[in-house]
Design an enzyme around this catalytic site. Structure first.
Site, PDB file in Angstrom:
ATOM      1  N   GLY A   1      -2.119  -3.654 -21.798  1.00 50.54           N
ATOM      2  CA  GLY A   1      -2.115  -3.776 -20.338  1.00 50.54           C
ATOM      3  C   GLY A   1      -3.420  -4.355 -19.828  1.00 50.54           C
ATOM      4  O   GLY A   1      -4.210  -4.905 -20.596  1.00 50.54           O
ATOM      5  N   ASN A   2      -3.625  -4.244 -18.536  1.00 53.43           N
ATOM      6  CA  ASN A   2      -4.893  -4.703 -17.958  1.00 53.43           C
ATOM      7  C   ASN A   2      -5.258  -3.797 -16.794  1.00 53.43           C
ATOM      8  O   ASN A   2      -4.488  -2.896 -16.443  1.00 53.43           O
ATOM      9  CB  ASN A   2      -4.781  -6.172 -17.527  1.00 53.43           C
ATOM     10  CG  ASN A   2      -3.688  -6.368 -16.497  1.00 53.43           C
ATOM     11  OD1 ASN A   2      -3.815  -5.919 -15.361  1.00 53.43           O
ATOM     12  ND2 ASN A   2      -2.592  -7.002 -16.904  1.00 53.43           N
TER      13      ASN A   2
END
Ligand code: CTP
Length: 401
Positions: A202-203
């Site tokens: 993810g980020n």
């Protein structure tokens, strides 16, 4: 238009008399709502004479007209000038202990505040935290100016001049409904690329900037289609309002499909989501465990560039807007932005400085906006809402050009 001018207990109240005159001169119907303290500085007869409307501080007068909510409901703009530290704190907490408090709570109109106080009070963390709360809620702020204060001291805290407050009010009124008739698709948040049933790549995008864009566009009259990629419930709650249609997407592939659908209905498409450039080739059906053997190697493959795809398939008259998250600074930031804008083929690119402590997950943001000729059309810094409004202004300017 129906304008409420809230006046609170600061010496700068005398300057607000001139502000009311300017608004009356424009042909607006102005209702002045002073706090009881404000009347120590400028008396009730002055406000009544200048506004040509009855003035009271009490929620217990005009009860048959339910004045304590009627003023707020009818208002198309509320200006609070001067706004003392105490009033800003009340507003941030949503207190309704006087007519101004009830009027503000009963209103959906845009709110403009002109703070006025001594420098120490303005810079106090409590006041700054209240300002951050109000800004995040969409309250617009003019000033305070830096200059001589009442006690002979000098610094930031002086209320802006009536002409500056008037100009800010005019700009705000012009923005109201300026996006009416437009459908705007906005992607927000960050994609998650699954590794196994319990893990993902993810980020750090919180979705706050995209949500601020959706809210600002809806408040300015647009029909908003919000594609939410893994946004926290608290952040997304802001966007749950009339005029905003929310659909969820998890991975880049899901977001791609969703945006393709939304784009068929949209006049403007804004890709504010942080999209993973790569996904995992072999997503494991079962959880990877230590027993699976050794340190795993995760093989990645490239995701489709959603934005570039939307831009290449754009309909005539459709405006495509991208974001560029960059850790570079200065000229290098702009150069990278320009290369990215050309690579993606978008009409506008909002270049966003990000870092460990900037851009992602924080309340404030800083953008440089590039147009289709690679020129800097505007620079915006401030709350995500303020930055959102600046970007929407640039979208309108690009569509007029
Ligand atoms: N974007 C997209 N699809 C991708 C990657 C990015 O639509 N697969 C969009 C983002 O939503 C954003 C813009 O492209 O509007 C730029 O994203 P950014 O991450 O800054 O750029 P990248 O294309 O990923 O380039 P790089 O990682 O090399 O900076």
């Amino acid at each position: 238009m129906e304008i409420v001018v809230g006046v609170t207990g600061g010496i700068a109240a005398y300057k607000t008399v001139h502000l009311v005159r300017l608004l009356i001169g424009d042909g607006h119907n102005v209702h002045v709502v002073p706090t009881p303290d404000a009347l120590r500085f400028v008396g009730l007869p002055t406000w009544e004479a200048i506004s040509r409307n009855r003035v009271t501080t009490s929620v217990h007068e005009d009860v048959p007209q339910v004045r304590h909510v009627a003023l707020g409901q009818a208002a198309e703009l509320i200006i609070v000038a001067p706004a003392t530290a105490n009033t800003l704190a009340s507003m941030a907490a949503g207190l309704a202990h006087d007519l101004l408090g009830t009027t503000l709570l009963a209103s959906r109109a845009p709110v403009l505040v002109a703070p006025a106080m001594h420098t120490e009070m303005w810079q106090h963390p409590a006041t700054q935290a209240n300002m951050a709360t109000l800004r995040a809620r969409g309250v617009q702020v003019v000033g305070p100016d830096d200059g001589p204060l009442t006690g002979g001291d000098s610094g930031p805290g002086r209320m802006s001049e009536p002409e500056a407050i008037h100009a800010a009010a005019v700009a705000l009124l012009q923005r109201r409904h300026d996006l009416a008739g437009l459908t705007i698709a906005v992607s927000a948040g960050g994609t998650r690329e699954p590794i196994d049933p319990v893990r993902f790549i993810g980020n750090r995008s919180s979705g706050r900037q995209g949500v601020a864009l959706a809210v600002a566009a809806a408040e300015r009259g647009a029909q908003v289609l919000l594609a939410s990629a893994n946004i926290d419930g608290d952040v997304l709650a802001e966007a749950r309002r009339p005029g905003v249609e929310i659909t969820q997407a998890g991975s880049a592939a899901e977001l791609s499909e969703l945006m393709a659908q939304l784009a068929t209905r949209a006049d403007v498409v804004i890709m504010a989501a942080a999209v993973a450039d790569y996904r995992v080739v072999e997503v494991s059906d079962g959880k990877l465990t230590k027993e699976s053997g050794g340190v795993p190697t995760i093989r990645l493959t490239e995701n489709e560039d959603i934005l570039a795809g939307l831009a290449s398939r754009r309909r005539p008259g459709q405006t495509i807007v991208g974001f560029a998250a960059e850790t570079a600074r200065g000229d290098e930031l702009l150069e990278r932005g320009r290369r990215k804008r050309r690579r993606k083929g978008v009409d506008l690119l909002a270049v966003n400085e990000v870092g460990w402590t900037t851009g992602f997950g924080v309340a404030d943001n800083k953008l440089v906006i590039l147009d289709a000729a690679d020129a800097v059309t505007s620079e915006a810094a401030g709350s995500k809402r303020e930055v959102a409004d600046a970007l929407l202004d640039a979208v309108l300017a690009a569509r007029r050009a």
